[in-house]
Design an enzyme around this catalytic site. Structure first.
Site, PDB file in Angstrom:
ATOM      1  CG  HIS A 100      41.592  44.712  45.781  1.00 13.98           C
ATOM      2  ND1 HIS A 100      40.332  44.168  45.683  1.00 13.98           N
ATOM      3  CD2 HIS A 100      41.479  45.974  45.305  1.00 13.98           C
ATOM      4  CE1 HIS A 100      39.506  45.057  45.172  1.00 13.98           C
ATOM      5  NE2 HIS A 100      40.172  46.163  44.946  1.00 13.98           N
ATOM      6  CG  HIS A 102      43.751  50.093  45.003  1.00 10.49           C
ATOM      7  ND1 HIS A 102      43.662  49.956  43.636  1.00 10.49           N
ATOM      8  CD2 HIS A 102      42.541  49.722  45.488  1.00 10.49           C
ATOM      9  CE1 HIS A 102      42.452  49.531  43.305  1.00 10.49           C
ATOM     10  NE2 HIS A 102      41.746  49.385  44.419  1.00 10.49           N
TER      11      HIS A 102
HETATM   12  P1  5GP Z   1      38.476  48.190  43.266  1.00  6.95           P
HETATM   13  O1  5GP Z   1      37.695  49.119  42.387  1.00  6.95           O
HETATM   14  O2  5GP Z   1      37.686  46.929  43.565  1.00  6.95           O
HETATM   15  O3  5GP Z   1      39.006  48.830  44.519  1.00  6.95           O
HETATM   16  O4  5GP Z   1      39.772  47.793  42.449  1.00  6.95           O
HETATM   17  C1  5GP Z   1      39.805  46.732  41.548  1.00  6.95           C
HETATM   18  C2  5GP Z   1      41.017  46.932  40.709  1.00  6.95           C
HETATM   19  O5  5GP Z   1      41.274  45.716  40.021  1.00  6.95           O
HETATM   20  C3  5GP Z   1      40.844  48.003  39.631  1.00  6.95           C
HETATM   21  O6  5GP Z   1      41.784  49.045  39.870  1.00  6.95           O
HETATM   22  C4  5GP Z   1      41.098  47.269  38.324  1.00  6.95           C
HETATM   23  O7  5GP Z   1      41.868  48.017  37.415  1.00  6.95           O
HETATM   24  C5  5GP Z   1      41.820  46.019  38.769  1.00  6.95           C
HETATM   25  N1  5GP Z   1      41.581  44.866  37.939  1.00  6.95           N
HETATM   26  C6  5GP Z   1      40.381  44.381  37.549  1.00  6.95           C
HETATM   27  N2  5GP Z   1      40.544  43.275  36.789  1.00  6.95           N
HETATM   28  C7  5GP Z   1      41.886  43.059  36.723  1.00  6.95           C
HETATM   29  C8  5GP Z   1      42.676  42.053  36.077  1.00  6.95           C
HETATM   30  O8  5GP Z   1      42.185  41.132  35.416  1.00  6.95           O
HETATM   31  N3  5GP Z   1      44.026  42.148  36.209  1.00  6.95           N
HETATM   32  C9  5GP Z   1      44.614  43.152  36.930  1.00  6.95           C
HETATM   33  N4  5GP Z   1      45.943  43.148  37.006  1.00  6.95           N
HETATM   34  N5  5GP Z   1      43.895  44.111  37.548  1.00  6.95           N
HETATM   35  C10 5GP Z   1      42.553  44.057  37.437  1.00  6.95           C
END
Ligand code: 5GP
Ligand code: ZN
Length: 142
Positions: A100, A102
């Site tokens: 993903h 951001h």
């Molecule tokens: P990472 O830390 O892997 O770069 O980002 C994962 C992101 O996914 C985090 O910013 C977290 O807030 C978001 N996230 C995790 N679970 C969910 C969810 O169930 N729904 C949404 N909308 N965001 C999520």
């Protein structure tokens, strides 16, 4: 992938607040809202991280970034910048292992979002930089 939270969001099994969708990607609001409008852009195909992309998937996903970034920017006149981040691996702060991107709109230098780049230039003279680059160049391929 059955136990992937983002695959479940894509399949509609878990609710999300969507901002853009087409055949190949979905964009939805990050639940954490690091800043207001914080959005995640994900490929509908399950790939864990950037290391698993091929060029076609990368072109598909990354080509959506400019219009999504512009739409977020246009949604609030107080947005004056944007950080676009893609974390790969737990050490790089990845916590959901469905790739993903951001999009984090920025409002001011006091909006509670920051990135720290350490300056280690004193550890790398020209020879050291060339050695680093040689090791990467040897692996780039076509
Ligand atoms: P990472 O830390 O892997 O770069 O980002 C994962 C992101 O996914 C985090 O910013 C977290 O807030 C978001 N996230 C995790 N679970 C969910 C969810 O169930 N729904 C949404 N909308 N965001 C999520
Ligand atoms: Zn997935």
């Amino acid at each position: 992938m059955t136990d992937c939270i983002f695959c479940k969001i894509i399949a509609g099994e878990i609710p999300s607040v969507k901002v853009y969708e087409d055949a190949d990607v979905l964009a939805f609001l990050d639940i954490s809202q690091a800043t207001k409008g914080h959005t995640l852009l994900v490929p509908k195909k399950h790939v864990p991280d950037v290391f698993a992309y091929d060029a076609t998937l990368a072109a598909t996903v990354f080509s959506r970034l400019p219009k999504l970034a512009r739409a977020i920017q246009a949604s609030d006149p107080q947005i004056t910048g944007m950080n676009i981040l893609n974390n790969n691996g737990a050490v790089a702060y990845q916590s959901v292992f469905h790739s993903h991107i951001h999009l984090i709109p920025r409002y001011s230098d006091q909006d509670d979002f920051s990135i720290h780049f350490g300056d280690h230039s004193d550890r790398f003279d020209t020879a050291a930089l060339n050695a680093v680059a040689d090791a990467i160049r040897a692996k780039v391929g076509d």
